[in-house]
Design a protein around this motif. Structure first.
Motif, short mmCIF file in Angstrom:
data_model
loop_
_atom_site.label_atom_id
_atom_site.label_comp_id
_atom_site.label_asym_id
_atom_site.label_seq_id
_atom_site.Cartn_x
_atom_site.Cartn_y
_atom_site.Cartn_z
N UNK A 1 7.18 12.50 -8.11
CA UNK A 1 8.07 11.61 -7.37
C UNK A 1 7.35 10.79 -6.32
N UNK A 2 6.32 11.38 -5.70
CA UNK A 2 5.73 10.77 -4.51
C UNK A 2 4.29 10.28 -4.71
N UNK A 3 3.92 10.05 -5.95
CA UNK A 3 2.62 9.44 -6.27
C UNK A 3 1.45 10.26 -5.72
N UNK A 4 1.51 11.56 -5.98
CA UNK A 4 0.38 12.40 -5.62
C UNK A 4 -0.68 12.41 -6.72
N UNK A 5 -0.29 12.08 -7.94
CA UNK A 5 -1.23 12.12 -9.06
C UNK A 5 -1.38 10.77 -9.75
N UNK B 1 0.84 -1.20 0.00
CA UNK B 1 0.00 0.00 0.00
C UNK B 1 0.88 1.25 0.00
N UNK B 2 0.34 2.32 -0.55
CA UNK B 2 1.05 3.59 -0.53
C UNK B 2 1.24 4.05 0.91
N UNK B 3 2.49 4.27 1.29
CA UNK B 3 2.78 4.80 2.62
C UNK B 3 3.81 5.91 2.46
N UNK B 4 3.84 6.79 3.45
CA UNK B 4 4.69 7.96 3.36
C UNK B 4 5.50 8.14 4.64
N UNK B 5 6.63 8.79 4.48
CA UNK B 5 7.45 9.14 5.64
C UNK B 5 6.82 10.33 6.36
N UNK B 6 7.43 10.72 7.48
CA UNK B 6 6.92 11.87 8.23
C UNK B 6 6.92 13.14 7.39
N UNK B 7 7.83 13.19 6.41
CA UNK B 7 7.91 14.37 5.53
C UNK B 7 6.90 14.32 4.39
N UNK B 8 6.17 13.22 4.27
CA UNK B 8 5.20 13.07 3.19
C UNK B 8 5.77 12.44 1.94
N UNK B 9 6.99 11.90 2.04
CA UNK B 9 7.61 11.27 0.88
C UNK B 9 7.13 9.83 0.74
N UNK B 10 6.98 9.40 -0.52
CA UNK B 10 6.66 8.00 -0.78
C UNK B 10 7.74 7.13 -0.15
N UNK B 11 7.35 6.04 0.51
CA UNK B 11 8.25 5.33 1.41
C UNK B 11 9.44 4.67 0.71
N UNK B 12 9.28 4.15 -0.49
CA UNK B 12 10.43 3.57 -1.20
C UNK B 12 11.49 4.65 -1.46
N UNK B 13 11.05 5.78 -1.98
CA UNK B 13 12.00 6.84 -2.29
C UNK B 13 12.58 7.42 -1.01
N UNK B 14 11.76 7.52 0.04
CA UNK B 14 12.22 8.06 1.31
C UNK B 14 13.33 7.20 1.90
N UNK B 15 13.14 5.89 1.91
CA UNK B 15 14.10 4.98 2.54
C UNK B 15 15.27 4.67 1.63
N UNK C 1 5.56 -1.96 -7.79
CA UNK C 1 6.67 -2.31 -8.65
C UNK C 1 7.37 -1.07 -9.19
N UNK C 2 6.60 -0.09 -9.66
CA UNK C 2 7.24 1.11 -10.20
C UNK C 2 7.80 1.99 -9.08
N UNK C 3 7.17 1.96 -7.92
CA UNK C 3 7.71 2.72 -6.79
C UNK C 3 9.09 2.19 -6.40
#
Length: 318
Positions: free
Chosen positions: A169-173, A113-127, A179-181
């Protein structure tokens, strides 16, 4: 660049005649899987190794195991949560002295599922990317102090699933796709190596990306069981005798250890390696094996520059 090593080479074989005495190493995600085998091989060559991990209990157990198998007592564990910038800052501020080798190994893969860091970043890109970006830029001075330091970015053949989509970058749209994340974050890892080498060559810091191969580890914990079975890594999987095109963790660590330690890579950066050799550049992912090659967009300097600037806006320079 080609070598005599290949798909089945193990990390121990790579370092068999290499002496890393006096070298200081950090391996993120070093408590298990490819990370612990990377740390073990580098420790066996005499390096002082720090496992930077989120789970300290697992990290302590890994230290005991590595010390027992290598007789190198210069192995320790430190806390690091790449999805938490305060944790990254704490690790950076606690580091003292030079750093010769930084292996950015930790990752998350295909979160359902789409999850985000505390900064609102998509979790794959954040980590996978931004956490490592903050860590590596934060450790720039220790790396520069080493003279000839190496940064190893663990990318993946999964980068062929997606370029970095700068406009979202963060799947807002766009609809979230695990897989793509994951693929976008692994492309970012490769581009970081290009960007860091271009900026830090004068400081004696060289970064390269590696594709370790397909290895069954805890990284696949979010993959559906039916998918694992279709890959040949279901409940009856034998880690010591993996199916064709899959590696043992010891084999999976080989390319990382090669890039981190081999004398032939002295002064070389901004490249992508697989099976201990430089990967072929491909332009059509569908026309090549899923486990081979590097997309040109993952090595394109203009993409690396844009990603660096986007990352600096997200994670200000320390």
């Amino acid at each position: 660049m080609t070598t005599s090593f290949g798909f089945a080479t193990t990390a121990a074989e790579v370092v068999a005649e290499i002496d890393l005495s006096g070298k200081r190493v950090v391996v993120t995600g070093g408590a298990g899987g490819v990370g612990v085998e990377t740390a073990r091989a580098l420790a066996s060559a005499g390096a002082e190794v720090t496992l930077a991990v989120r789970n300290m209990d697992a990290g302590r157990a890994a230290v005991v195991d590595i010390v027992a198998s290598t007789a190198n007592r210069a192995v320790r564990v430190a806390h690091l949560d790449l999805a938490d910038l305060a944790s990254v800052a704490s690790f950076v501020s606690g580091w003292e002295g030079a750093l010769d080798i930084l292996v950015n190994n930790a990752a998350v893969m295909q979160l359902p599922e789409l999850s985000r860091s505390a900064e609102g970043w998509e979790q794959h890109l954040a980590t996978n990317h931004l956490g490592h970006f903050a860590l590596t830029t934060g450790l720039h001075r220790p790396l520069a102090a080493a003279g000839g330091a190496r940064v190893v970015m663990l990318s993946s053949s999964g980068h062929l699933l997606s370029p970095v989509v700068f406009d979202d970058l963060h799947y807002h749209f766009r609809p979230y796709d695990p897989r793509t994340a994951y693929g976008q974050s692994k492309t970012a890892n490769a581009l970081f190596a290009v960007g860091a080498s271009a900026r830090w060559e004068q400081d004696g810091i060289f970064a390269n990306a590696v594709m370790p191969g397909a290895i069954r580890t805890n990284l696949q914990r979010y993959i559906k069981e039916e998918t694992k079975r279709s890959w040949g890594i279901g409940d009856d999987y034998d880690q010591a005798k993996p199916p064709a095109n899959w590696k043992t963790p010891e084999q999976g660590a080989a390319t990382t250890v090669f890039v981190a330690s081999s004398p032939v890579l002295e002064g070389i950066g901004g490249r992508y390696f697989e099976n201990c050799n430089e990967a072929e550049s491909v332009t059509d992912g569908a026309a090549h094996s899923y486990l081979a090659g590097v997309a040109r967009y993952a090595l394109e300097p203009s993409n690396a520059d844009r990603l660096w600037e986007e990352s600096l806006r997200a994670v200000p320079r320390p």
